[in-house]
Design an enzyme around this catalytic site. Structure first.
Site, PDB file in Angstrom:
ATOM      1  N   SER A 144       0.832  -1.183   0.022  1.00  0.00           N
ATOM      2  CA  SER A 144      -0.076  -0.053   0.089  1.00  0.00           C
ATOM      3  C   SER A 144       0.986   1.217   0.071  1.00  0.00           C
ATOM      4  O   SER A 144       1.870   1.265   0.370  1.00  0.00           O
ATOM      5  CB  SER A 144      -0.890  -0.033   1.282  1.00  0.00           C
ATOM      6  OG  SER A 144      -1.522   1.458   1.291  1.00  0.00           O
ATOM      7  N   TYR A 157      -1.744   0.369  10.667  1.00  0.00           N
ATOM      8  CA  TYR A 157      -1.678  -0.107   9.196  1.00  0.00           C
ATOM      9  C   TYR A 157      -0.330   0.284   8.608  1.00  0.00           C
ATOM     10  O   TYR A 157       0.064  -0.387   7.737  1.00  0.00           O
ATOM     11  CB  TYR A 157      -2.840   0.454   8.602  1.00  0.00           C
ATOM     12  CG  TYR A 157      -3.315  -0.020   7.147  1.00  0.00           C
ATOM     13  CD1 TYR A 157      -3.229  -1.352   6.796  1.00  0.00           C
ATOM     14  CD2 TYR A 157      -3.262   0.914   6.102  1.00  0.00           C
ATOM     15  CE1 TYR A 157      -3.667  -1.710   5.880  1.00  0.00           C
ATOM     16  CE2 TYR A 157      -3.441   0.423   4.739  1.00  0.00           C
ATOM     17  CZ  TYR A 157      -3.683  -0.811   4.593  1.00  0.00           C
ATOM     18  OH  TYR A 157      -3.821  -1.184   3.256  1.00  0.00           O
TER      19      TYR A 157
END
Length: 259
Positions: A144, A157
């Site tokens: 990501s 995250y």
């Protein structure tokens, strides 16, 4: 322009984790259309079985295997089914919560690390011999943009996806000279049915606000198209890292919203 490579007989099996929805499901469809025999893995058996039937009905080859990537014994058992595979797409992952460091839930951090990093490690370790035996293997890590730049409320995250990024980067160094490529795909804002909803514990209003005013966030198909493009480059071409964002997103913290 270089034409897509046709997978050889020895390398035509592609394992896709997290294939029950979103990017994983879209990637399975597109790799199947590109000539791979796709093996769909996820915890939700009914979802991947339905997808395998859909892909088969379209004239392609697919099989479903219920698997929790954080269960190492189950992963090792799964890996015994393969002497060779051509592609492993480590897509299983996800985000939980968006609280600041001071008040975030350590259990959310633990679960994100287990899925995004340890799950990727488990599958990669278990299937690396089969990837190498194919003579033309590819490991894909779907990370990501979070793994490349932090933002408020995203520390857990970000840490997990940075771990996935570092895993890919280090593996590439360690196996250079073997017939296995390591590709990292790092998407930015992708709107899928489940990502934000899962992150916010099913809160539809919070999930909707993530994409509010953004005319065209990325779709799962956009990311799957990028993965398939990278995988089907000629064997000597390694796409080390490919970052993709919607045009409206200049960075993790700079997004144009038409409000």
């Amino acid at each position: 322009m270089t034409a897509p490579a046709t997978p050889s007989a020895a390398s035509r099996i592609a394992v896709v984790t997290g294939a029950s929805s979103g990017i994983g499901a879209a990637t399975a469809r597109q790799l199947a259309a590109a000539g791979y025999r796709v093996v769909l893995t996820a915890r939700r058996k009914d979802r991947i079985e339905a997808l395998a039937e859909e892909i088969s009905a379209a004239g392609h080859s697919a099989a479903a295997y219920a698997l929790d990537v954080t269960d190492r014994a189950a992963v090792d058992e799964f890996a015994t089914a393969f002497r060779t595979i051509g592609v492993l797409v480590n897509n299983a992952g996800g985000a939980l919560g968006a609280d600041p460091v001071a008040t975030s839930d350590p259990e959310d951090w633990r679960r994100m690390y287990e899925t995004n990093v340890i799950g990727t490690l488990n599958l990669t370790q278990a299937l690396l011999p089969a990837l190498t035996a194919s003579g033309d293997g590819t490991v894909v890590v779907v990370s990501s943009t979070a793994g490349h730049g932090t933002y408020e409320g995203g520390a857990g995250y970000v840490a997990a996806k940075h771990g996935a990024h570092v895993l890919a980067e280090t593996l590439r160094l360690e196996i250079v000279g073997t017939p296995v490529r390591v590709i990292e795909i790092a998407p930015g804002m992708v709107k899928t049915d489940e990502f934000a909803l899962t992150r916010f514990g099913g809160d539809k209003e919070k999930a909707a606000r993530v994409y509010e005013g953004v005319a065209e966030p990325l779709t799962a198909d956009d990311v799957a198209d990028t993965i398939t493009w990278a995988v089907t480059r000629p064997s000597h071409v390694n796409v080390d890292l490919l970052v993709l964002r919607p045009r409206a997103q200049a960075s993790n913290t700079k997004v144009h919203r038409e409000l």
